[in-house]
Scaffold this active site. Structure first.
Site, short mmCIF file in Angstrom:
data_model
loop_
_atom_site.label_atom_id
_atom_site.label_comp_id
_atom_site.label_asym_id
_atom_site.label_seq_id
_atom_site.Cartn_x
_atom_site.Cartn_y
_atom_site.Cartn_z
N HIS A 29 -0.66 -2.04 15.33
CA HIS A 29 -0.93 -0.72 14.84
C HIS A 29 -2.40 -0.54 14.40
CE1 HIS A 29 -0.69 -1.40 10.25
NE2 HIS A 29 -0.63 -2.58 10.78
N HIS A 84 6.14 -10.35 9.86
CA HIS A 84 6.90 -10.06 8.64
C HIS A 84 8.40 -10.16 8.95
CE1 HIS A 84 3.42 -8.32 6.54
NE2 HIS A 84 3.19 -7.57 7.60
N ASP A 92 -3.23 -8.54 4.64
CA ASP A 92 -2.00 -9.28 4.33
C ASP A 92 -1.88 -10.52 5.23
OD1 ASP A 92 -1.67 -7.20 6.24
OD2 ASP A 92 0.50 -7.37 6.16
N ASP A 124 2.70 -7.41 13.61
CA ASP A 124 3.49 -6.46 12.81
C ASP A 124 4.65 -5.82 13.59
OD1 ASP A 124 2.07 -6.78 10.46
OD2 ASP A 124 0.72 -5.11 10.83
N GLU A 131 -5.43 -7.14 9.36
CA GLU A 131 -5.14 -6.50 8.07
C GLU A 131 -5.04 -7.61 7.00
OE1 GLU A 131 -2.03 -3.53 8.14
OE2 GLU A 131 -2.59 -2.81 6.15
N HIS A 180 -3.98 -10.14 14.20
CA HIS A 180 -4.22 -8.87 13.51
C HIS A 180 -4.98 -9.17 12.23
CE1 HIS A 180 -3.52 -5.02 11.69
NE2 HIS A 180 -2.39 -5.30 11.07
N TYR A 205 10.62 -0.41 8.33
CA TYR A 205 9.26 -0.83 8.67
C TYR A 205 8.70 0.07 9.78
CZ TYR A 205 5.31 -3.85 9.52
OH TYR A 205 4.03 -4.33 9.65
N HIS A 261 0.82 -1.23 0.00
CA HIS A 261 0.00 0.00 0.00
C HIS A 261 0.85 1.28 0.00
CE1 HIS A 261 0.30 0.07 4.38
NE2 HIS A 261 -0.59 -0.88 4.57
FE1 FEO Z 1 -0.86 -4.44 9.60
FE2 FEO Z 1 1.15 -6.77 8.24
O1 FEO Z 1 -0.44 -5.85 8.50
#
Ligand code: FEO
Length: 390
Positions: free
Chosen positions: A140, A220, A79, A159, A77, A75, A187, A21
């Site tokens: 986040h 990640h 991804d 994250d 999100e 989380h 990051y 994004h």
């Molecule tokens: Fe906040 Fe890796 O997604």
């Protein structure tokens, strides 16, 4: 691969992806997912939908996916969550998450799944191991939480502490600590920086919930075998500890603002302060804000167009404002034809971030020799200010 006894990494390496994004990912991405083989088979975190079949294939190497009983969703999100509907179909597991995460999953995927809502301090016994949950709202997203595998001292931190880098190495030491910290910094600057006040509370949160990890396994990037290295870096970044560094960021139509940018940068570096120069249309914004994170001075310049700041710079300023970098000295520099606007727009953003503003400069059409000298002197003034405080 086995990261600890009966704990397997079943994530995805997305080598070619260069855009998260609008966050330029020069070295690709990872979506980490972990499989725990215990009496109750458990998966921690999902992957992006386009890779879920690869994730399932990896799980199959160790266990029949139908045997998954719990999926911990740290989380939501996409991804991490967009592959979950596929896991729900195959295994019909219980999804373990916060109340906010459940609401989000229902909205995203019409998720009519089995849920177990957890709150900070709740524990789930999955056999010989215990999972303890710690809510970390706005680190986040509102739904965010971390999961601590108590007996093994593994923190699945979602994250937080992550890095956007795809590499075959799974641990910080294998990638190289310095490189791992670099990608973690990129990051942090682009994803975590607005939540610095929450990051500063992490030591207390860890103490309160008995978290003393030997491994930090984010969602990640590489896994931290050296948790202190990354947690201490996070605290340093959250305090906006600055180095003797300045960043000059600009855009230009006919090279006038560019000439000012170079003259200011020359002035700053003549004082011995390390200076980097970025063009917002040519350089990745992710790299620019990474440099801003620990710089003491930030000079921003752009031309005026139709009484406003030049549109590409307006986009960058919006990005910067959202990330909320603090503790900076700021100066604006602009060129204009017949009416100003850019200077005011830039200063307004710097003020909103609480920066100490140094009076900058504006020039009409092209900078004269005298104006270029003023730009150089402005750089010297900024450099001296940096040296006074860092
Ligand atoms: Fe906040 Fe890796 O997604």
């Amino acid at each position: 691969m086995e990261i600890d006894r009966n704990v397997y990494w079943v994530g995805i390496l997305d080598f070619p992806e260069r855009d998260f994004h609008n966050f330029t990912t020069h070295r690709g991405l990872t979506y980490n997912s972990y499989l725990i083989l215990d009496e109750h088979v458990t998966v921690v975190d999902g992957v992006k939908h386009k890779y879920v079949k690869d994730q399932i294939r990896k799980i199959e190497r160790y266990v029949d996916p139908k045997k998954i009983e719990y999926v911990v969703v740290n989380h939501i999100e996409p991804d991490h969550s967009s592959g979950l509907p596929e896991l729900a179909k195959i295994a019909n597991p219980t999804f373990v998450c916060t109340k906010k995460a459940k609401e989000g999953l229902e909205k995203y995927y019409n998720a009519d799944w089995n849920f177990k809502i957890v709150r900070s301090g709740d524990e789930l016994k999955i056999g010989e191991n215990t999972l303890r949950f710690i809510e970390t709202p706005m680190l986040h997203w509102p739904d965010s939480m971390m999961t601590y595998m108590v007996e093994r001292r593994i923190l699945f931190s979602m994250d937080a502490f992550g890095q956007h880098v795809a590499s075959e190495e799974r641990f910080d030491e294998d990638l190289g600590i310095e490189e791992a910290i670099y990608w973690a910094k990129v990051y942090y600057a682009n994803i975590i920086m607005p939540y610095a006040n929450i990051v500063l509370r992490i030591p207390k949160i860890f103490e309160k919930f008995g978290v003393n990890p030997k491994l930090i396994a984010p969602s990640h990037g590489v896994i931290w075998r050296n948790p202190d290295v990354i947690t201490e870096s996070y605290l340093k970044w959250a305090k906006f500890e600055a180095e003797r560094k300045a960043v000059v960021i600009y855009d230009t139509m006919w090279h006038s603002t560019e000439k000012l940018a170079f003259a200011i940068a020359d002035g700053i570096s003549s004082t011995g302060v390390k200076t980097s120069v970025f063009n917002v249309r040519k350089d990745a914004w992710a790299d620019i804000v990474t440099e801003i994170l620990d710089a003491k001075a930030v000079c921003i310049g752009a031309p005026t167009m139709h009484n406003h700041v030049f549109p590409p710079m307006a986009g960058f300023l919006t990005y910067l404002k959202g990330l909320r970098p603090k503790n900076k000295i700021g100066a604006a520099f602009c060129s204009y034809g017949w009416g100003s606007g850019a200077y005011e727009n830039i200063v307004e953003v710097m003020e909103s971030l609480g920066w100490e503003i140094v009076e900058g400069l504006q020039v009409q059409f092209r900078p004269s020799e005298e104006e270029l000298k003023r730009a150089f002197d402005l750089g010297v003034e900024i450099g001296k200010k940096v040296l006074e405080v860092v």
